[in-house]
Write a protein that holds these residues in place. Structure first.
Motif, PDB file in Angstrom:
ATOM      1  N   ILE A   1       0.914  -1.282  -0.089  1.00  0.00           N
ATOM      2  CA  ILE A   1       0.039  -0.201  -0.004  1.00  0.00           C
ATOM      3  C   ILE A   1       0.937   1.124  -0.042  1.00  0.00           C
ATOM      4  CG2 ILE A   1      -1.870   1.260   1.238  1.00  0.00           C
ATOM      5  CD1 ILE A   1      -2.605  -1.384   0.140  1.00  0.00           C
ATOM      6  N   GLY A   2       0.917   1.965  -1.100  1.00  0.00           N
ATOM      7  CA  GLY A   2       1.700   3.220  -1.183  1.00  0.00           C
ATOM      8  C   GLY A   2       2.844   3.209  -1.921  1.00  0.00           C
ATOM      9  N   ALA A   3       2.969   3.950  -3.107  1.00  0.00           N
ATOM     10  CA  ALA A   3       4.058   3.967  -4.104  1.00  0.00           C
ATOM     11  C   ALA A   3       5.271   4.992  -3.635  1.00  0.00           C
ATOM     12  CB  ALA A   3       3.645   4.198  -5.377  1.00  0.00           C
ATOM     13  N   GLY A   4       5.471   5.356  -2.385  1.00  0.00           N
ATOM     14  CA  GLY A   4       6.391   6.263  -1.824  1.00  0.00           C
ATOM     15  C   GLY A   4       7.790   5.503  -1.605  1.00  0.00           C
ATOM     16  N   ILE A   5       8.337   6.085  -0.819  1.00  0.00           N
ATOM     17  CA  ILE A   5      10.066   5.524  -0.752  1.00  0.00           C
ATOM     18  C   ILE A   5       9.795   4.070   0.050  1.00  0.00           C
ATOM     19  CG2 ILE A   5      11.671   5.815   1.064  1.00  0.00           C
ATOM     20  CD1 ILE A   5      11.920   8.635   0.504  1.00  0.00           C
TER      21      ILE A   5
END
Length: 117
Positions: free
Chosen positions: A20-24
């Protein structure tokens, strides 16, 4: 890659891991999965229209990391820029390069909001 609508995701094939989430953190997890568990299937879901998490969301003038990028960056892809305390656009560029060079594009599904798990 075909980007499924949220209703189509329910009918998607089984995945071993859902990030969940395409951040760092999400991109880092995806690279580690590809390298250490090559037989595992996975997808990265992000409700935004682009990757980058914080570095895509906040774009006010002067935004920068409060940690040096040699520490915050990935061990598998060391920070190569001269400025250790990097600005937001430089960090976003770093993340986009990793996404492209590490073959994560086919695993990312943008525009998907997770309501429960």
């Amino acid at each position: 890659m075909k980007h499924e609508k949220p209703s189509d995701l329910k009918a998607a094939t089984h995945l071993d891991v859902l990030i969940i989430g395409a951040g760092i953190s999400g991109l880092g997890m995806a690279v580690h999965l590809k390298e250490k568990c090559p037989g595992r299937s996975f997808a990265i879901l992000d409700q935004r229209s682009d990757i980058g998490g914080t570095w895509n969301l906040f774009q006010y003038p002067g935004i920068r990391s409060d940690s040096d990028m040699h520490t915050l960056g990935f061990e598998f892809e060391p920070w190569r820029e001269q400025k250790a305390i990097a600005d937001g656009p430089s960090i976003l560029s770093y993340l986009r390069r990793i996404k492209d060079e590490r073959g994560l594009n086919d695993h990312i599904r943008l525009g998907h909001k997770v309501l429960s798990a």
